[in-house]
Design a protein around this motif. Structure first.
Motif, PDB file in Angstrom:
ATOM      1  N   ASN A  24     -10.487 -51.176 -22.747  1.00  0.00           N
ATOM      2  CA  ASN A  24     -10.400 -52.251 -21.862  1.00  0.00           C
ATOM      3  C   ASN A  24     -10.549 -51.463 -20.432  1.00  0.00           C
ATOM      4  OD1 ASN A  24      -9.580 -54.573 -21.911  1.00  0.00           O
ATOM      5  ND2 ASN A  24      -8.064 -53.427 -24.179  1.00  0.00           N
ATOM      6  N   THR A  25     -10.934 -51.774 -19.629  1.00  0.00           N
ATOM      7  CA  THR A  25     -11.687 -50.600 -18.554  1.00  0.00           C
ATOM      8  C   THR A  25     -10.561 -51.522 -17.124  1.00  0.00           C
ATOM      9  OG1 THR A  25     -13.264 -49.227 -19.601  1.00  0.00           O
ATOM     10  CG2 THR A  25     -13.019 -48.847 -17.237  1.00  0.00           C
ATOM     11  N   LYS A  26     -10.368 -50.413 -16.373  1.00  0.00           N
ATOM     12  CA  LYS A  26      -9.972 -50.691 -15.504  1.00  0.00           C
ATOM     13  C   LYS A  26     -10.107 -49.939 -13.928  1.00  0.00           C
ATOM     14  CE  LYS A  26      -5.335 -50.726 -13.485  1.00  0.00           C
ATOM     15  NZ  LYS A  26      -3.821 -51.585 -13.474  1.00  0.00           N
ATOM     16  N   VAL A  27     -11.056 -50.538 -12.479  1.00  0.00           N
ATOM     17  CA  VAL A  27     -11.360 -49.482 -11.653  1.00  0.00           C
ATOM     18  C   VAL A  27      -9.982 -50.223 -10.165  1.00  0.00           C
ATOM     19  CG1 VAL A  27     -12.755 -48.498 -10.435  1.00  0.00           C
ATOM     20  CG2 VAL A  27     -13.606 -48.486 -12.688  1.00  0.00           C
ATOM     21  N   THR A  28      -9.389 -49.310  -9.394  1.00  0.00           N
ATOM     22  CA  THR A  28      -9.154 -50.447  -8.573  1.00  0.00           C
ATOM     23  C   THR A  28      -9.780 -49.552  -7.324  1.00  0.00           C
ATOM     24  OG1 THR A  28      -7.134 -50.349  -9.635  1.00  0.00           O
ATOM     25  CG2 THR A  28      -6.982 -50.448  -7.167  1.00  0.00           C
ATOM     26  N   TYR A  29     -10.723 -49.872  -6.254  1.00  0.00           N
ATOM     27  CA  TYR A  29     -10.647 -49.734  -5.026  1.00  0.00           C
ATOM     28  C   TYR A  29     -10.053 -49.651  -4.118  1.00  0.00           C
ATOM     29  CZ  TYR A  29     -15.648 -48.710  -6.982  1.00  0.00           C
ATOM     30  OH  TYR A  29     -17.104 -48.655  -7.496  1.00  0.00           O
ATOM     31  N   THR A  30      -9.521 -48.851  -3.006  1.00  0.00           N
ATOM     32  CA  THR A  30      -8.483 -49.091  -2.433  1.00  0.00           C
ATOM     33  C   THR A  30      -8.801 -48.157  -1.149  1.00  0.00           C
ATOM     34  OG1 THR A  30      -6.541 -49.206  -3.625  1.00  0.00           O
ATOM     35  CG2 THR A  30      -5.685 -48.975  -1.478  1.00  0.00           C
ATOM     36  N   LEU A  31      -8.807 -48.868   0.117  1.00  0.00           N
ATOM     37  CA  LEU A  31      -9.169 -48.447   0.880  1.00  0.00           C
ATOM     38  C   LEU A  31      -8.271 -48.697   2.252  1.00  0.00           C
ATOM     39  CD1 LEU A  31     -11.334 -47.376   3.371  1.00  0.00           C
ATOM     40  CD2 LEU A  31     -12.002 -50.601   3.592  1.00  0.00           C
ATOM     41  N   ASN A  32      -8.007 -47.299   2.755  1.00  0.00           N
ATOM     42  CA  ASN A  32      -7.112 -47.300   3.685  1.00  0.00           C
ATOM     43  C   ASN A  32      -6.873 -47.203   5.370  1.00  0.00           C
ATOM     44  OD1 ASN A  32      -6.486 -44.494   4.290  1.00  0.00           O
ATOM     45  ND2 ASN A  32      -5.053 -43.805   2.573  1.00  0.00           N
ATOM     46  N   ASN A  33      -5.704 -47.131   6.346  1.00  0.00           N
ATOM     47  CA  ASN A  33      -5.773 -46.470   7.743  1.00  0.00           C
ATOM     48  C   ASN A  33      -6.569 -45.618   7.859  1.00  0.00           C
ATOM     49  OD1 ASN A  33      -6.153 -49.507   8.354  1.00  0.00           O
ATOM     50  ND2 ASN A  33      -3.889 -49.899   8.414  1.00  0.00           N
ATOM     51  N   ASP A  34      -6.321 -44.634   7.037  1.00  0.00           N
ATOM     52  CA  ASP A  34      -6.765 -43.228   7.061  1.00  0.00           C
ATOM     53  C   ASP A  34      -8.549 -42.882   6.486  1.00  0.00           C
ATOM     54  OD1 ASP A  34      -4.484 -42.686   7.702  1.00  0.00           O
ATOM     55  OD2 ASP A  34      -3.387 -42.304   5.855  1.00  0.00           O
ATOM     56  N   ASN A  35      -9.433 -43.933   6.760  1.00  0.00           N
ATOM     57  CA  ASN A  35     -10.687 -43.661   6.290  1.00  0.00           C
ATOM     58  C   ASN A  35     -11.305 -43.452   5.244  1.00  0.00           C
ATOM     59  OD1 ASN A  35     -10.592 -45.694   8.502  1.00  0.00           O
ATOM     60  ND2 ASN A  35     -12.143 -43.544   9.830  1.00  0.00           N
ATOM     61  N   VAL A  36     -10.111 -43.590   4.321  1.00  0.00           N
ATOM     62  CA  VAL A  36     -10.166 -42.758   2.721  1.00  0.00           C
ATOM     63  C   VAL A  36     -10.074 -43.938   2.119  1.00  0.00           C
ATOM     64  CG1 VAL A  36      -8.464 -42.240   1.388  1.00  0.00           C
ATOM     65  CG2 VAL A  36      -8.126 -40.980   3.225  1.00  0.00           C
ATOM     66  N   LEU A  37     -11.556 -43.783   0.841  1.00  0.00           N
ATOM     67  CA  LEU A  37     -11.223 -44.846   0.328  1.00  0.00           C
ATOM     68  C   LEU A  37     -11.056 -43.791  -1.166  1.00  0.00           C
ATOM     69  CD1 LEU A  37     -13.001 -47.745  -1.101  1.00  0.00           C
ATOM     70  CD2 LEU A  37     -14.769 -45.777  -1.473  1.00  0.00           C
ATOM     71  N   GLU A  38      -9.799 -44.928  -2.105  1.00  0.00           N
ATOM     72  CA  GLU A  38      -9.555 -44.078  -2.895  1.00  0.00           C
ATOM     73  C   GLU A  38     -10.357 -45.053  -4.387  1.00  0.00           C
ATOM     74  OE1 GLU A  38      -5.242 -44.993  -5.110  1.00  0.00           O
ATOM     75  OE2 GLU A  38      -4.950 -43.278  -3.683  1.00  0.00           O
ATOM     76  N   VAL A  39     -10.965 -44.418  -5.438  1.00  0.00           N
ATOM     77  CA  VAL A  39     -11.383 -44.641  -6.581  1.00  0.00           C
ATOM     78  C   VAL A  39     -10.518 -44.357  -7.701  1.00  0.00           C
ATOM     79  CG1 VAL A  39     -13.441 -45.457  -8.231  1.00  0.00           C
ATOM     80  CG2 VAL A  39     -13.829 -44.470  -5.775  1.00  0.00           C
ATOM     81  N   ASP A  40      -9.752 -45.679  -8.477  1.00  0.00           N
ATOM     82  CA  ASP A  40      -8.785 -44.671  -9.403  1.00  0.00           C
ATOM     83  C   ASP A  40      -9.529 -45.775 -10.836  1.00  0.00           C
ATOM     84  OD1 ASP A  40      -5.629 -44.222  -9.447  1.00  0.00           O
ATOM     85  OD2 ASP A  40      -6.019 -46.131 -10.846  1.00  0.00           O
ATOM     86  N   TYR A  41      -9.079 -44.854 -11.685  1.00  0.00           N
ATOM     87  CA  TYR A  41      -9.414 -45.443 -13.296  1.00  0.00           C
ATOM     88  C   TYR A  41      -8.961 -45.290 -13.778  1.00  0.00           C
ATOM     89  CZ  TYR A  41     -14.012 -43.669 -10.557  1.00  0.00           C
ATOM     90  OH  TYR A  41     -14.990 -43.321 -10.045  1.00  0.00           O
ATOM     91  N   GLU A  42      -8.586 -46.156 -14.905  1.00  0.00           N
ATOM     92  CA  GLU A  42      -7.777 -46.257 -16.564  1.00  0.00           C
ATOM     93  C   GLU A  42      -8.624 -47.022 -17.478  1.00  0.00           C
ATOM     94  OE1 GLU A  42      -4.109 -48.011 -16.146  1.00  0.00           O
ATOM     95  OE2 GLU A  42      -3.838 -47.267 -14.346  1.00  0.00           O
ATOM     96  N   ALA A  43      -7.654 -45.924 -18.833  1.00  0.00           N
ATOM     97  CA  ALA A  43      -8.588 -47.294 -19.507  1.00  0.00           C
ATOM     98  C   ALA A  43      -8.031 -46.907 -20.574  1.00  0.00           C
ATOM     99  CB  ALA A  43     -10.260 -46.662 -19.920  1.00  0.00           C
ATOM    100  N   THR A  44      -8.075 -47.620 -21.470  1.00  0.00           N
ATOM    101  CA  THR A  44      -7.277 -47.522 -23.048  1.00  0.00           C
ATOM    102  C   THR A  44      -7.965 -48.411 -24.292  1.00  0.00           C
ATOM    103  OG1 THR A  44      -6.132 -49.788 -23.201  1.00  0.00           O
ATOM    104  CG2 THR A  44      -4.786 -48.151 -22.018  1.00  0.00           C
ATOM    105  N   THR A  45      -8.061 -47.799 -25.482  1.00  0.00           N
ATOM    106  CA  THR A  45      -8.952 -48.008 -26.285  1.00  0.00           C
ATOM    107  C   THR A  45      -8.229 -48.481 -28.151  1.00  0.00           C
ATOM    108  OG1 THR A  45     -10.305 -47.347 -27.882  1.00  0.00           O
ATOM    109  CG2 THR A  45      -9.317 -45.441 -27.046  1.00  0.00           C
TER     110      THR A  45
END
Length: 366
Positions: free
Chosen positions: A162-183
């Protein structure tokens, strides 16, 4: 198009295309108060565009990609495996001879890169349809949460992942890519993001004038099939020394066996300070636009790739084609072929554990 808005950050949704005459592929646009925006589609979790201002506040798209869903799925274009903007899994980079063992049991994967396995196989995470489970925007950021269940033995990998990826764009012009997975079974996992950047915003220009730094004292040499030799080589007095900023083109044509094997830079660097978690891994600066990209990650390695296989056959978003070395990738990850290299950091995920890693791309000008 529907838009969710609260104060300054927004997220909107539209239809990017229809796959196989029935599957709707949605595209989500995250935008901040400074006008930076990133478009992500559910097919492959692909970043289709990423628009950021230059030093004169002109906003331009700085990632390679295509204008249509048809182009992303056209075998004529995908056979060369550009992986433009895609989420990569289950295993980013190469696995020797498409096989690895866990507790004495051998698992066989597709050899889709000559004799080796590359980027998750024939139908890796870059070619599946992800599910959007949440969108959120507030006065400082906008987020998109994508999930995908990779079933047991999909592409040869054990365990339901099970994979989850979160894309977050903030007002500091930062794009964050957060990855999680369980098996639910012991498995291996190594996720990354495969965007090709050209900070000039002009895809007809090679990226050889970009000034790059990589915070690494060592890199991982490769054999003739692009598989790590198992050694970690000091970058001192080699073309692989990016500890001080230098242009991509400065040493890329130097007579060096490693550069010849990769047809340029296509290697993993051993990032410094691996016990410190999130830290600055690499930077890229394009002097005419003034755009600066800073990459932060908690990963042990970063693959620097200079689009050595682009050859003018793929259509660009600007009505031309993508020529040789018109983009670069900075893919944060564990080392290539780690399942077969006992001295490399482990990529094993056990039931009851959560794989978690994060990478941020920060844009500014100077």
């Amino acid at each position: 198009m529907t838009t969710e808005k609260s104060n300054s950050a927004t997220i909107s949704e539209d239809t990017f295309g229809i796959m196989n005459n029935s599957t709707k592929i949605n595209r989500y646009t995250l935008k901040n108060e400074k006008g930076m925006e990133v478009c992500i589609m559910t097919y492959g979790g692909i970043i289709t565009s990423l628009k950021v201002p230059n030093k004169n506040n002109v906003i331009e798209d700085v990632v390679l990609g295509f204008d249509s869903l048809e182009a992303y799925t056209n075998p004529k274009y995908t056979k060369n495996c550009p992986f433009f903007g895609a989420l990569i899994g289950r295993y980013g980079n190469r696995i020797a001879k498409g096989k690895f063992s866990l507790d004495g049991e051998e698992f066989k994967l597709a050899t889709n890169n000559g004799p080796n396995h590359l980027h998750g196989g024939v139908k890796g995470f870059d070619k599946v349809v992800w599910t959007v489970t949440k969108t959120k925007s507030d006065n400082r950021s906008a987020s998109l949460v994508l999930t995908y269940l990779s079933k047991d033995l999909e592409e040869g990998y054990p365990g339901n992942l099970n994979t989850k990826v979160t894309y977050t764009l903030n007002n500091d012009n930062v794009l964050e890519v957060d990855y999680e997975a369980t098996t639910d079974k012991k498995t291996i996992v190594n996720l990354t993001q495969h965007s090709y950047f050209n900070l000039s915003g002009d895809y007809s220009k090679p990226i050889l004038d970009h000034e790059v730094t990589i915070n690494a004292d060592k890199f991982i040499p490769i054999d003739a099939t692009l598989i790590p030799t198992g050694e970690l080589e000091d970058v001192t007095n080699t073309p692989f020394d990016f500890r001080m900023a230098k242009t991509v083109g400065k040493d890329i044509e130097v007579d060096n066996v490693q550069l010849k094997r990769g047809f340029g830079y296509d290697h993993c660097w051993v990032l410094n300070n691996q016990n410190q978690g999130m830290r600055l891994a690499a930077t890229a600066y394009e002097p005419i636009s003034g755009r600066l990209l800073e990459v932060f990650s908690d990963e042990p390695g970063i693959q620097f790739y200079t689009s050595n296989f682009l050859n003018g056959t793929l259509p660009s978003k600007q009505g031309e084609t993508y020529g040789h070395r018109t983009g670069f990738c900075l893919e944060t990850q564990h080392y290539p072929d780690s399942p077969n290299q006992k001295d490399f950091p482990s990529v094993i995920l056990n039931p009851g554990e959560t794989y978690h890693t994060k990478t941020t791309f920060k844009f500014s000008t100077k």
